[in-house]
Scaffold this active site. Structure first.
Site, short mmCIF file in Angstrom:
data_model
loop_
_atom_site.label_atom_id
_atom_site.label_comp_id
_atom_site.label_asym_id
_atom_site.label_seq_id
_atom_site.Cartn_x
_atom_site.Cartn_y
_atom_site.Cartn_z
N PHE A 1 0.82 -1.22 0.00
CA PHE A 1 0.00 0.00 0.00
C PHE A 1 0.84 1.27 0.00
O PHE A 1 0.37 2.33 -0.39
CB PHE A 1 -0.94 0.01 1.23
CG PHE A 1 -0.24 0.40 2.51
CD1 PHE A 1 -0.04 1.74 2.83
CD2 PHE A 1 0.25 -0.56 3.39
CE1 PHE A 1 0.63 2.11 3.99
CE2 PHE A 1 0.91 -0.19 4.55
CZ PHE A 1 1.11 1.14 4.84
N LYS B 1 -1.13 -7.03 -9.38
CA LYS B 1 -2.11 -7.15 -8.29
C LYS B 1 -1.72 -6.09 -7.25
O LYS B 1 -0.82 -6.29 -6.44
CB LYS B 1 -2.03 -8.56 -7.70
CG LYS B 1 -3.29 -9.07 -7.02
CD LYS B 1 -3.80 -8.25 -5.87
CE LYS B 1 -3.00 -8.37 -4.62
NZ LYS B 1 -3.40 -7.39 -3.57
N GLU C 1 -4.97 -3.75 -1.98
CA GLU C 1 -6.42 -3.49 -1.94
C GLU C 1 -6.74 -2.22 -1.14
O GLU C 1 -7.88 -1.77 -1.12
CB GLU C 1 -7.18 -4.70 -1.40
CG GLU C 1 -6.77 -5.19 -0.02
CD GLU C 1 -5.58 -6.17 -0.02
OE1 GLU C 1 -4.59 -5.90 -0.74
OE2 GLU C 1 -5.65 -7.16 0.71
N SER D 1 5.44 -6.99 3.19
CA SER D 1 6.02 -7.34 4.49
C SER D 1 6.79 -8.66 4.39
O SER D 1 6.53 -9.48 3.51
CB SER D 1 4.90 -7.45 5.53
OG SER D 1 3.98 -8.42 5.11
N CYS E 1 9.61 1.96 3.39
CA CYS E 1 10.53 0.85 3.69
C CYS E 1 11.95 1.36 3.87
O CYS E 1 12.80 0.64 4.37
CB CYS E 1 10.49 -0.17 2.57
SG CYS E 1 11.00 0.56 1.02
N GLU F 1 9.36 -4.26 12.86
CA GLU F 1 9.08 -3.08 12.01
C GLU F 1 7.76 -2.46 12.48
O GLU F 1 6.72 -3.13 12.49
CB GLU F 1 8.96 -3.53 10.55
CG GLU F 1 8.67 -2.38 9.60
CD GLU F 1 8.49 -2.85 8.15
OE1 GLU F 1 7.83 -3.88 7.92
OE2 GLU F 1 9.00 -2.16 7.25
P1 NAD Z 1 1.61 -6.69 2.90
O1 NAD Z 1 2.66 -7.72 2.95
O2 NAD Z 1 0.50 -6.76 3.89
O3 NAD Z 1 0.89 -6.69 1.45
C1 NAD Z 1 1.62 -6.63 0.26
C2 NAD Z 1 0.82 -7.29 -0.85
O4 NAD Z 1 0.65 -8.67 -0.53
C3 NAD Z 1 -0.57 -6.71 -1.06
O5 NAD Z 1 -0.83 -6.63 -2.43
C4 NAD Z 1 -1.47 -7.73 -0.38
O6 NAD Z 1 -2.74 -7.81 -0.97
C5 NAD Z 1 -0.73 -9.03 -0.57
N1 NAD Z 1 -0.96 -9.98 0.52
C6 NAD Z 1 -1.22 -9.69 1.82
N2 NAD Z 1 -1.37 -10.82 2.53
C7 NAD Z 1 -1.20 -11.85 1.67
C8 NAD Z 1 -1.23 -13.27 1.81
N3 NAD Z 1 -1.46 -13.85 2.99
N4 NAD Z 1 -1.01 -14.02 0.72
C9 NAD Z 1 -0.77 -13.46 -0.47
N5 NAD Z 1 -0.73 -12.12 -0.67
C10 NAD Z 1 -0.95 -11.32 0.39
O7 NAD Z 1 2.34 -5.27 2.97
P2 NAD Z 1 1.71 -3.82 3.11
O8 NAD Z 1 1.19 -3.64 4.50
O9 NAD Z 1 0.81 -3.52 1.98
O10 NAD Z 1 3.02 -2.92 2.92
C11 NAD Z 1 3.89 -2.60 3.95
C12 NAD Z 1 5.11 -3.51 3.99
O11 NAD Z 1 5.79 -3.45 2.75
C13 NAD Z 1 6.13 -3.09 5.02
O12 NAD Z 1 6.60 -4.24 5.67
C14 NAD Z 1 7.24 -2.44 4.21
O13 NAD Z 1 8.52 -2.48 4.78
C15 NAD Z 1 7.19 -3.26 2.99
N6 NAD Z 1 7.81 -2.57 1.86
C16 NAD Z 1 9.05 -2.99 1.50
C17 NAD Z 1 9.70 -2.35 0.47
C18 NAD Z 1 11.07 -2.77 0.07
O14 NAD Z 1 11.56 -2.25 -0.90
N7 NAD Z 1 11.70 -3.70 0.73
C19 NAD Z 1 9.09 -1.28 -0.20
C20 NAD Z 1 7.81 -0.88 0.20
C21 NAD Z 1 7.18 -1.56 1.24
#
Ligand code: NAD
Length: 501
Positions: free
Chosen positions: A146, A170, A173, A223, A278, A386
């Site tokens: 997000f 994808k 959401e 994450s 991040c 985090e």
């Molecule tokens: P998230 O892991 O909750 O979601 C990321 C994506 O995965 C979304 O599209 C979500 O719909 C999907 N997803 C969620 N749960 C899932 C599951 N059980 N199975 C399959 N797909 C699933 O992350 P978020 O809260 O949207 O974003 C924040 C996180 O992203 C933080 O941990 C941040 O550090 C990380 N991030 C990392 C970087 C990097 O470059 N390393 C960059 C931006 C964000």
């Protein structure tokens, strides 16, 4: 909101939906469909069909579509920045910054005729030439978080489609509108049907992308637990995967660092975008008590001058842009407050408490105020995990070596920075720190589009980073050709085992 498949907005028949909120007010702004398995498969089919012709379009002509797309994004940048800010919550100028960083990857991808040239050796043997082809893979999938609804997808699809692949995205959401608008702009730029598709959804759609045999490569950012799941599942299904995870970025503050530069850098790096980056700095490691005492006094005073409010401030009659907006959701804001409480319970010193922060006329918004902790130690949840919110932890160490060891012991290794005037300390640090992206007197060392972005340890699963040279390697596979042309009547048959002569 449905999907974007075959260059068209397509309604979803899913019975499952998710609400998208305006984080500044807590109001629901729209409902997004959580697509079905069949709808996700249909997007893959569309991308698979498009690959047959798109992969044969010349790199120059693929680049020309991206040049046009870049111009369209620039033309529509205000609308796009407003979409980002309205669903994510970040302030308008920050949304514009995110868009710029995404556009830089489009600019990089416009150079694909050069980037995809491969290598050529004349006369590897007498009369034998060898050359490599960097060929596209087929259907690629992207799954994004997000916190950068424009930039992170733009780390992925411009390079992928420039290389001749087709793509199914994808998005998160929580803020799906920006990528839907970008899909329309790609169409307007002349991208053929099916080359770029957006499927809105959750785990159900993601699992199709990870397991469908037609998908060749998966790029993920989010994450760490989900990144690990994506990496394990997609690789078990034979796909190449780059899965970027969470972070806990430390800034090592040496006694000789310029105190004002440190404070200015830390304020933006810790509290910009409400800490939902991040590459945000969430831990300041101070070498010596004097450094820590000065830093805390200055940050405490700077926090009193910070403004917090809606990202689209003009809509609410606010004259000046706030420094920081709300968090993305009510649940996430509560999670950040709970982390702050856990820090107090585990013995850290809470210097500034943002838990009860309220923005006037936005009482239902998901605001948490800038928060500062002192005396934080490894083993506390606020240090180990985090938080992804506007919470800065100060850890005190006695020496450079202790600070370096602390950083290297953390499970995450996304970004870090050293602030010092001493070239030797900086050089030692950059060589020995176990982190993928390192700043020297630069708080958020995000590599430019023509370099590659990625962390180490549990911040990245997979060998290749995003965009830059690694991006081109990830989205192409190399074929090496060794060719000899017959010399016609001059050549006779050869009966011995061929070796290069
Ligand atoms: P998230 O892991 O909750 O979601 C990321 C994506 O995965 C979304 O599209 C979500 O719909 C999907 N997803 C969620 N749960 C899932 C599951 N059980 N199975 C399959 N797909 C699933 O992350 P978020 O809260 O949207 O974003 C924040 C996180 O992203 C933080 O941990 C941040 O550090 C990380 N991030 C990392 C970087 C990097 O470059 N390393 C960059 C931006 C964000």
């Amino acid at each position: 909101m449905g999907n974007f498949v075959d260059n068209q907005l397509v309604a979803s028949h899913s019975t499952r939906t998710a609400k998208v909120f305006n984080p500044a007010t807590g109001e629901v702004s729209l409902s997004v469909s959580l697509s079905t398995i069949e709808e996700t498969q249909a997007a893959i089919t569309s991308a698979q069909t498009a690959f047959v012709t798109w992969s044969k379009v010349t790199p120059l002509n693929r680049a020309r579509v991206l040049f046009k797309f870049k111009a369209l994004v620039e033309e529509n940048r205000h609308e796009l920045a407003e979409l980002i800010a309205s669903e994510h919550g970040k302030v308008y100028s920050d949304a514009m910054g995110e868009l710029t960083r995404g556009l830089e990857v489009v600019e990089f991808a416009c150079g694909i005729p050069h980037l995809q040239k491969g290598e050529h050796s004349l006369n590897v043997g007498r009369g034998v030439d060898s050359y490599s082809l960097m060929q596209p893979l087929g259907v690629c999938a992207g799954i994004s978080p997000f916190n950068f609804p424009a930039m992170v997808p733009m780390w992925m699809f411009p390079v992928s489609i420039a290389c001749g692949n087709t793509f199914v995205m994808k998005p998160s959401e929580k803020d799906p509108s920006t990528i839907m608008r970008l899909a329309e702009l790609l169409k307007e730029a002349g991208l053929p049907d099916g080359v770029f598709n957006v499927i809105n959804g959750d785990k159900e759609s993601v699992d199709v992308l990870l397991t469908d045999e037609r998908v060749q490569a998966v790029s993920f950012v989010g994450s760490t637990p989900i990144a690990q799941y994506i990496y394990a599942t997609a690789s078990a299904h034979g796909k190449r995967v780059q899965a970027l995870g969470g972070a806990k970025n430390h800034m090592l503050v040496m006694p000789d660092a310029d105190p004002n530069q440190v404070v200015n850098s830390l304020m933006g790096a810790a509290y910009g975008s409400a800490g939902e980056r991040c590459m945000a700095i969430s831990v300041a490691v101070c070498v010596g008590d004097e450094v820590a005492d000065n830093l805390i006094a200055k940050i405490q005073s700077e926090i009193t001058t910070m403004t917090v409010g809606p990202g689209l401030y003009k809509q609410y009659g606010i004259e000046n842009e706030p420094h920081m907006g709300p968090l993305v959701s009510k649940e996430h804001a509560q999670k950040v407050r709970d982390y702050i409480t856990s820090g107090v319970d585990e013995g850290a010193t809470l210097v500034v408490d943002g838990r009860d922060f309220v923005v006037k006329n936005h009482e239902q918004g998901y605001f948490v105020g800038p928060t500062l902790f002192d005396q934080v130690k490894a083993g506390m949840r606020i240090y180990d995990e985090e938080i992804f919110g506007p919470v800065l932890c100060v850890v005190r160490v006695d020496s450079y070596e202790e600070g370096l060891a602390l950083i290297n012991q953390h499970e995450y290794g996304n970004g870090t920075a050293i602030f010092t005037r001493d070239g030797d300390s900086a050089r030692q640090f950059t060589e020995n720190v176990q982190v993928g992206m390192v700043g020297v007197n630069v708080p958020i060392p995000v590599p430019m589009a023509f370099h590659s972005f990625g962390g180490w340890k549990r911040s990245l699963f997979g060998p290749l980073h995003m965009h830059g040279p690694d991006g081109v390697r990830f989205y192409t596979r190399m074929k090496t050709v060794t060719a000899r042309w017959p010399t016609g009547l001059r050549a006779g048959p050869e009966f011995s085992m061929p070796t290069m002569k």
